[in-house]
Design a protein around this motif. Structure first.
Motif, PDB file in Angstrom:
ATOM      1  N   UNK A  33       6.996  -0.325 -11.086  1.00  0.00           N
ATOM      2  CA  UNK A  33       5.897  -0.756 -10.314  1.00  0.00           C
ATOM      3  C   UNK A  33       6.286  -1.993  -9.326  1.00  0.00           C
ATOM      4  N   UNK A  34       7.218  -2.676  -9.726  1.00  0.00           N
ATOM      5  CA  UNK A  34       7.622  -3.927  -8.647  1.00  0.00           C
ATOM      6  C   UNK A  34       8.046  -3.271  -7.561  1.00  0.00           C
ATOM      7  N   UNK A  35       8.954  -2.199  -7.583  1.00  0.00           N
ATOM      8  CA  UNK A  35       9.633  -1.779  -6.002  1.00  0.00           C
ATOM      9  C   UNK A  35       8.889  -0.447  -5.611  1.00  0.00           C
ATOM     10  N   UNK A  93      -6.492   1.184  -7.951  1.00  0.00           N
ATOM     11  CA  UNK A  93      -5.676   2.402  -7.932  1.00  0.00           C
ATOM     12  C   UNK A  93      -4.311   2.031  -8.171  1.00  0.00           C
ATOM     13  N   UNK A  94      -3.857   1.318  -7.066  1.00  0.00           N
ATOM     14  CA  UNK A  94      -2.612   0.738  -6.774  1.00  0.00           C
ATOM     15  C   UNK A  94      -2.054  -0.069  -8.026  1.00  0.00           C
ATOM     16  N   UNK A  95      -2.833  -0.940  -8.452  1.00  0.00           N
ATOM     17  CA  UNK A  95      -2.548  -1.451  -9.736  1.00  0.00           C
ATOM     18  C   UNK A  95      -2.454  -0.635 -10.944  1.00  0.00           C
ATOM     19  N   UNK A  96      -3.037   0.240 -10.923  1.00  0.00           N
ATOM     20  CA  UNK A  96      -3.052   1.079 -12.262  1.00  0.00           C
ATOM     21  C   UNK A  96      -1.589   1.934 -12.049  1.00  0.00           C
ATOM     22  N   UNK A 121       0.745  -1.220  -0.086  1.00  0.00           N
ATOM     23  CA  UNK A 121      -0.031  -0.033   0.021  1.00  0.00           C
ATOM     24  C   UNK A 121       0.770   1.072   0.051  1.00  0.00           C
ATOM     25  N   UNK A 122       2.268   1.214   0.029  1.00  0.00           N
ATOM     26  CA  UNK A 122       3.032   2.278  -0.086  1.00  0.00           C
ATOM     27  C   UNK A 122       3.739   2.626  -1.043  1.00  0.00           C
TER      28      UNK A 122
END
Lengths: 429, 308
Positions: free
Chosen positions: A386-388, A361-364, A154-155
């Protein structure tokens, strides 16, 4: 004379009208979006602000920058047709209070997301609670904490490069131009430890070495007593300091060395919100600074930087338009502006409607990669991993010349790349 | 840095700490000695002194010396009056009961600190010293070429820092003269020795209390005015002076001015030297340990006269 002026103005206003007409279709989808939106209630962004405590100088400018960014987003039609509202809570730059503030955002204010934290110990204190509450938490902190994998899915840190990447990009400049034997002076908490660990690594990779590491508590007010630990063989001083007494720190360092200083490479953190022409700082002439974003408008200033300065109300010297003594934290605060624009883009891609869409949202945002140099990203182009959950951008090395900072070297984005240490996308929500 | 220059620098730094600490701690010791009030808000009066110095010097403008002179005169006066009114408004109403005044001064601490945050703001503000010249100090060494003098990195001080030490010494001397040679001092000492007897002899004890509380706060404020040009004014700066003052007062013996000054020298110098050679944290650990030792083996303090 008068008539020419009038013509000029009327021509300009005609152009304006034409421009407005051309823009109308672009705005219209936003308007129709507003009509179609399930709710026209504002999107609430919980803004965890260092209004008091050791981060207050940053807090003052993070607030102004974020307000300007939100005003601009709302002028452009908001996000998904809904206005954006900042819900500000002071965390006192205190990790314990930070966690409570995150909790308030999620449960009391019913915010959509949390945003804005700078000091790394507050991020460390708050991030676990954000994860438990499943509140997307956007930090503007520089710490390596996000990319190190120490936090949770989530961060995110999409607005500013982390310390590990910054120092890796800059170490070659230090080793090639200033010297190989470095003494580091840094604040004794997570952010400073990032500098200590990653710069030592990076300078060794360049054939240099760190001959002494001097840790100073960020609440310290008197510094002369630390400087005798600087070994005589030191060629370069690497300093990065935060807290209310940074001006005293730099002044006392100047006084310590007198006329025979070694080379000095500092992070502008040591002088954020401080006027470079303050008495006692004359010795900095000729020394180098890292800047996240150049405080003084450069000769090749981009239109994006111009627009960004105007929106917040900052002059070409990086100070407030209304008070030239009120110097900004220019090297860091762009992260608020850019993060808010990333949030906007992410929410639009995800078709964000409310807290139920937080995962979307996070996935986007995890799917994002390139961020072009634009009004949304006035500091420069960036690449998001996106991974880190960490963004990578350009760094600026400036030299103090006649009391102003002139950029001497801009690092490439790739200079700051390192192996991924975590894959947050593999973690469950 | 070599041992010799290192030690000299440490001693200089220690002397500055000791000078300011002596002024601040004597203020605390005075309020305890005369009034038996443990003033937990003492550090906040220190902070107010620094804030007042910043306010006065920025209001006056011009050459920093004018602002400094005005601050030296006005800041302690304003803070002293403020403290005296706090005494009249709060402590007097509690009959100077030792336990209740502790709680009341804790309350004062928060009121003053948050008041400063509201009025002065959360940022540290610099105050320019009235004068400041770097003085490089030479050092000697035996080399193959013989006896040589050189200027090591960092072995330097500053004319203003030397002035702090001198000014604090003069102020303490002045205070000692007031306490031993004037009628006010006599009356204060009489009140300290026996409040009831003093009242019986017609001494206006309550006014003496207000005066003492004001004087104690003014001394803290004066210490802050002297140090603020080398540090900065900040609303949370009262914490360390309070802690160190308590340490000094306990070691020196509660209410003993001579003991307080000597303990301030001891703690200030050792703080300077230990933090230069080792770490500032170790310096605080040792000072606290010293307090524990004094409390165990000599509860009245090194120079205290014992319990009446």
């Amino acid at each position: 004379m008068t008539s020419t002026k009038k013509t000029a103005i009327s021509r300009r206003s005609t152009l304006g009208l034409l421009g407005g007409a051309a823009l109308a279709p672009a705005v219209l989808p936003g308007l129709s979006g507003f009509a179609q939106a399930q709710s026209s209630a504002p999107i609430k962004i919980g803004f965890q602000l260092h209004r008091t405590g050791i981060g207050a100088a940053y807090g003052r400018w993070y607030e102004r920058t974020s307000n300007a960014a939100v005003a601009r987003i709302n002028e452009m039609g908001g996000i998904n047709g809904r206005p954006v509202e900042l819900v500000i809570e002071d965390d006192g730059t205190d990790p314990k209070r930070g966690a409570e503030v995150v909790e308030k955002f999620a449960t009391q204010h019913e915010c959509d997301i949390g945003f804005g934290t700078l000091f790394s110990h507050v991020v460390y204190g708050s991030a676990p609670r954000a994860g438990e509450l499943k509140l997307p938490y956007f930090v503007c902190s520089e710490g390596h904490h996000v990319a190190s994998g120490a936090l949770n899915r989530y961060v995110l840190q999409p607005g500013i490069t982390d310390v590990k990447s910054q120092v890796q990009a800059m170490a070659p400049f230090v080793a090639d131009n200033l010297g190989k034997k470095v003494t580091m002076i840094f604040p004794d908490f997570a952010f400073g430890h990032d500098h200590r660990d990653f710069f030592s690594e990076a300078i060794e990779a360049q054939g240099g070495e760190v001959v002494a590491k001097i840790a100073i508590p960020p609440t310290e007010t008197s510094f002369t007593k630390y400087f005798p630990q600087i070994p005589r063989e030191t060629e370069v001083i690497y300093h990065v300091m935060v807290g209310p007494a940074v001006l005293t720190f730099v002044k006392e360092m100047g006084e310590f060395f007198g006329p025979s200083r070694p080379e000095i490479f500092g992070f502008i953190d040591s002088l954020e919100a401080v006027d470079l022409s303050s008495p006692g700082l004359e010795f900095l002439e000729g020394t180098y600074f890292w800047e996240g974003n150049p405080r003084y408008a450069q000769a090749d200033q981009s239109d994006h930087d111009k627009a960004y300065r105007a929106a917040i109300g900052i002059d070409d010297n990086g100070a407030s338009l209304t008070d030239s003594a009120d110097v900004s934290t220019y090297a860091h605060m762009f992260s608020c502006w850019e993060t808010l624009n990333v949030i906007k883009r992410g929410m639009e891609t995800a078709g964000y409607q409310g807290p139920a869409d937080r995962v979307k949202l996070i996935e986007a945002i995890e799917d994002m990669t390139d961020m072009a140099h634009s009004d949304d990203h006035p500091q420069g182009a960036k690449l998001f991993n996106g991974k880190t959950h960490q963004v990578f951008g350009h760094q600026y090395i400036s030299q103090v010349e006649e009391g102003r900072l002139n950029v001497k070297h801009t690092t490439a984005i790739e200079d700051g790349f390192y192996e991924d240490e975590v894959d947050y996308t593999a973690q469950s929500f | 840095m070599e041992f010799g220059p290192h030690l000299m620098l440490a001693a200089l730094e220690g002397a500055i700490t000791a000078a300011i600490l002596a002024l601040t701690a004597v203020g605390l010791s005075l309020t305890f000695g005369v009034m038996r009030v443990v003033n937990v808000a003492h550090g906040e009066f220190f902070m107010l002194g620094a804030v007042a110095a910043w306010f006065i010097s920025t209001t006056i403008g011009g050459h920093p010396a004018w602002g400094f002179i005005a601050a030296v005169v006005l800041a302690p006066l304003i803070i002293g009056l403020l403290a005296a009114s706090a005494d009249w408004l709060v402590l007097k109403r509690l009959d100077y009961d030792p336990e209740r005044t502790i709680v009341a001064t804790i309350g004062l601490l928060y009121i003053i600190q948050q008041g400063a945050l509201i009025g002065f703001g959360p940022n540290a503000q610099p105050v320019e010293p009235p004068f400041s010249h770097r003085i490089a100090l030479p050092w000697f060494e035996w080399t193959e070429a013989g006896f040589e003098m050189y200027y090591p990195w960092g072995l330097s001080t500053n004319s203003y820092k030397l002035f702090i030490i001198f000014a604090a010494a003069m102020l303490l001397l002045g205070l000692w003269l007031i306490m031993t040679r004037t009628k006010v001092g006599l009356v204060m000492r009489a009140t300290q020795q026996d409040r009831d007897m003093a009242t019986a002899f017609g001494i206006p004890v309550e006014r003496i209390y207000a005066l003492t509380f004001g004087l104690g706060a003014a001394l803290a404020a004066l210490g802050a005015v002297l140090i603020v040009p080398v540090q900065q004014a900040y609303y949370l700066m009262g914490h360390d002076p309070l802690l160190l003052s308590f340490i000094v007062v306990i070691i020196g013996g509660l209410g003993s001015l001579r003991g307080t000054v000597l303990a301030a020298l001891l703690i200030g110098m050792s703080d300077g030297i230990i933090s230069v050679f080792f770490s500032p944290t170790l310096a605080k650990i040792i000072a606290t340990l010293l307090v524990a030792m004094v409390l165990v083996f000599r509860p009245q303090g090194l120079f205290g006269k014992g319990v009446h």
